[in-house]
Design a protein around this motif. Sequence first.
Motif, PDB file in Angstrom:
ATOM      1  N   UNK A 190      13.189  60.249  55.006  1.00 40.37           N
ATOM      2  CA  UNK A 190      12.277  61.134  54.280  1.00 40.37           C
ATOM      3  C   UNK A 190      11.833  60.469  52.978  1.00 40.37           C
ATOM      4  N   UNK A 191      10.566  60.161  52.926  1.00 44.46           N
ATOM      5  CA  UNK A 191       9.997  59.532  51.729  1.00 44.46           C
ATOM      6  C   UNK A 191      10.128  60.478  50.530  1.00 44.46           C
ATOM      7  N   UNK A 192       9.951  61.754  50.835  1.00 43.14           N
ATOM      8  CA  UNK A 192      10.016  62.769  49.781  1.00 43.14           C
ATOM      9  C   UNK A 192      11.424  62.810  49.148  1.00 43.14           C
ATOM     10  N   UNK A 193      12.432  62.802  50.017  1.00 47.19           N
ATOM     11  CA  UNK A 193      13.814  62.831  49.519  1.00 47.19           C
ATOM     12  C   UNK A 193      14.113  61.566  48.715  1.00 47.19           C
ATOM     13  N   UNK A 194      13.674  60.418  49.259  1.00 44.20           N
ATOM     14  CA  UNK A 194      13.948  59.136  48.595  1.00 44.20           C
ATOM     15  C   UNK A 194      13.297  59.087  47.206  1.00 44.20           C
ATOM     16  N   UNK A 205      10.648  47.249  63.571  1.00 44.41           N
ATOM     17  CA  UNK A 205       9.442  47.089  62.738  1.00 44.41           C
ATOM     18  C   UNK A 205       9.844  46.891  61.281  1.00 44.41           C
ATOM     19  N   UNK A 206      10.893  47.623  60.883  1.00 45.66           N
ATOM     20  CA  UNK A 206      11.386  47.520  59.506  1.00 45.66           C
ATOM     21  C   UNK A 206      11.872  46.115  59.189  1.00 45.66           C
ATOM     22  N   UNK A 207      12.523  45.486  60.173  1.00 46.89           N
ATOM     23  CA  UNK A 207      13.040  44.123  59.980  1.00 46.89           C
ATOM     24  C   UNK A 207      11.903  43.130  59.834  1.00 46.89           C
ATOM     25  N   UNK A 247       8.667  49.161  48.401  1.00 46.55           N
ATOM     26  CA  UNK A 247       8.843  48.337  49.600  1.00 46.55           C
ATOM     27  C   UNK A 247      10.073  48.776  50.401  1.00 46.55           C
ATOM     28  N   UNK A 248      11.147  49.093  49.678  1.00 46.27           N
ATOM     29  CA  UNK A 248      12.365  49.553  50.374  1.00 46.27           C
ATOM     30  C   UNK A 248      12.062  50.836  51.152  1.00 46.27           C
ATOM     31  N   UNK A 249      11.288  51.719  50.541  1.00 48.21           N
ATOM     32  CA  UNK A 249      10.896  52.960  51.203  1.00 48.21           C
ATOM     33  C   UNK A 249      10.146  52.658  52.504  1.00 48.21           C
ATOM     34  N   UNK A 250       9.231  51.691  52.435  1.00 46.87           N
ATOM     35  CA  UNK A 250       8.444  51.340  53.632  1.00 46.87           C
ATOM     36  C   UNK A 250       9.342  50.750  54.715  1.00 46.87           C
ATOM     37  N   UNK A 251      10.260  49.873  54.305  1.00 45.53           N
ATOM     38  CA  UNK A 251      11.152  49.242  55.292  1.00 45.53           C
ATOM     39  C   UNK A 251      12.038  50.303  55.952  1.00 45.53           C
ATOM     40  N   UNK A 252      12.653  51.135  55.109  1.00 46.21           N
ATOM     41  CA  UNK A 252      13.612  52.125  55.632  1.00 46.21           C
ATOM     42  C   UNK A 252      12.938  53.178  56.507  1.00 46.21           C
ATOM     43  N   UNK A 253      11.680  53.491  56.186  1.00 42.14           N
ATOM     44  CA  UNK A 253      10.973  54.490  56.998  1.00 42.14           C
ATOM     45  C   UNK A 253      10.797  53.981  58.431  1.00 42.14           C
ATOM     46  N   UNK A 267      23.593  50.503  42.251  1.00 41.43           N
ATOM     47  CA  UNK A 267      24.458  51.400  43.005  1.00 41.43           C
ATOM     48  C   UNK A 267      23.712  52.700  43.322  1.00 41.43           C
ATOM     49  N   UNK A 268      22.984  53.199  42.317  1.00 37.09           N
ATOM     50  CA  UNK A 268      22.220  54.438  42.526  1.00 37.09           C
ATOM     51  C   UNK A 268      21.139  54.230  43.580  1.00 37.09           C
ATOM     52  N   UNK A 269      20.524  53.055  43.569  1.00 32.81           N
ATOM     53  CA  UNK A 269      19.500  52.757  44.574  1.00 32.81           C
ATOM     54  C   UNK A 269      20.108  52.812  45.983  1.00 32.81           C
ATOM     55  N   UNK A 270      21.276  52.201  46.127  1.00 30.25           N
ATOM     56  CA  UNK A 270      21.957  52.224  47.434  1.00 30.25           C
ATOM     57  C   UNK A 270      22.278  53.655  47.843  1.00 30.25           C
ATOM     58  N   UNK A 271      22.711  54.445  46.869  1.00 32.27           N
ATOM     59  CA  UNK A 271      23.055  55.849  47.175  1.00 32.27           C
ATOM     60  C   UNK A 271      21.798  56.614  47.581  1.00 32.27           C
ATOM     61  N   UNK A 272      20.702  56.359  46.870  1.00 33.82           N
ATOM     62  CA  UNK A 272      19.437  57.020  47.204  1.00 33.82           C
ATOM     63  C   UNK A 272      19.028  56.692  48.638  1.00 33.82           C
ATOM     64  N   UNK A 273      19.177  55.416  49.018  1.00 36.87           N
ATOM     65  CA  UNK A 273      18.831  55.010  50.387  1.00 36.87           C
ATOM     66  C   UNK A 273      19.780  55.688  51.384  1.00 36.87           C
ATOM     67  N   UNK A 274      21.072  55.678  51.051  1.00 36.41           N
ATOM     68  CA  UNK A 274      22.075  56.244  51.965  1.00 36.41           C
ATOM     69  C   UNK A 274      21.879  57.749  52.190  1.00 36.41           C
TER      70      UNK A 274
END
Lengths: 257, 291
Positions: free
Chosen positions: B108-112, A2-4, B95-101, B136-143
């Motif tokens: 965790x949206x809260x953690x992100x 879904x994410x993709x 948008x990244x938050x929505x995709x990754x969720x 770089x920080x954004x990538x780390x936040x996602x990771x």
Amino acid sequence: MKGLILKDIYCLRTRMMAYIMTMVAALVLGILISLSSEYGNLRFDVFMAGDASITEDDMASYKIILGGGTFLAVLISLGVGFDGIMTFHMDEKANFNDVLRSMPVKPEEIVLARYITTYGFLLLSYVSSVLVALMISPVVKMFSLGEMIYAGTVLACALAIGLGVSICALFLWNKKTFDRIFVGAFVGAYALFAIALIVSDTYYENRLDAIMGVLMDKGKILYESCLLWLLPVAILMVAVCYFVSVWIIKRKGRGVR
Amino acid sequence: MNNVLELKDVTKNYGDFVLDHVNFNIPQGCICGFVGQNGAGKTTTIRLILDIIALTEGEIKVFGKDMRKDGKILKDDIGVVFDEMGFHDFLTGVQINKIMSKMYTNWSEEVFTGYMKKFGLPMKKKCGKFSRGMRMKLQIAVAMSHGAKLLIMDEPTSGLDPIVRNEILEIFQEFVMEEDHTILLSSHITGDIERIADMVVFIDKGRIVLSGEKDVILENHAMIKCSKKDADTIAKEDIVSVRQSAFGVDVLVHDKKVCARKYDKLTMEQCTLEEIMIHYVNRANNESKEA
């Protein structure tokens, strides 16, 4: 997965303005040609003015210009359906493929998501082409709404096959290689066609007319019975392309390149 | 202690470059510095670990499982940071938050949003407009927002200014406070590795030249700064490599205690990871020249 799909939707959303502009251009073109055929230079008596006798060639050229223009309006709106494939290029440009392969997604899901968004976009453009046909049909006298939708459906089927093959190629090679091959094949086909014309013209002269005549007649028959065979062939081809894409991505053990 | 990551005879043959029978393990709870110059094979190794590219030979186990078979489950527990941001320029934090969720089971949206706030990254700004440090920080936040137990990072600090680098290193140290958290950090900036790593793996031209606990490596190695004549008195088996310096030669020895006994007239100095890396690369170059 879904994410993709969501990511692809965000990608395609960036092209929305170009999409809308194309639709507007198609609409305007259709209406302008129709109006011109009623009141302007494309009106039959104006177009044929000065000709002592109207030959078959004159009639054919008139039909080609007017018909081609009208269909072009429908076809342009449908042609943007191929734009769905741009997500490949966007992902490659953003180095997203490595990120994608580091995420918990199966190769089959990567392929399925691609097919859903690409064909979803084609469906959207098909619906748009029907809308364009609906909007210009009241002013177009030469073709009925049914004929325009038929032409759109035939092209949508052809596009579906083209998209499937292109997706396979993009999973197999990267975008740059794909572009080179695509352009190379395109130029090569034109070159072959040009050479064939020159050679035929030199050595066969009248035979070329005969060949073209036969091709046009057969082409017409083929076109008229198109949906009988093209629709099932398109469905089959898309299915085959999907499985080939899955096979490619699994065999290569990597995202897209 | 359990090994989070095990590489056994990992080989990748590209024709012009070969990652040659790489072996190392990373125990749970530690930061492993993966050091080597550009083109040494760090990124290839990481891509192999993540099953982005196919192995030619060997075996890789993550959390005791084969990535090729259990990739989908394993990758839910791995956070990855690449040297280049892999998100589209037009995407925003929202948008990244929505995709990754939708991608990660434990997102965790809260953690992100917490990390985004902590890093001073605006959620609604397109990430294409971010600076390199922010990316770089954004990538780390996602990771770090999906409950990853293993962070794999490819040159996360290269090209960053010292302040941002420092901030990022502190985040990594915070991450490994949890005892089941582990980091594989690839870098050619040995200073960063020296500062935070528990163990170090040196790679050069696709081969592991040295690996082990950082403190042990630093403790065992020593630099002898002397004249060429004195250097000739040092036995070959004690030397890693000899390099010319402005005042004579620098000799790196791999067993400080033994050398201190054997060559008591020569002065031994503590060396840095950078010096060790340079000498091991120098030795490898000399060996390949001789071969």
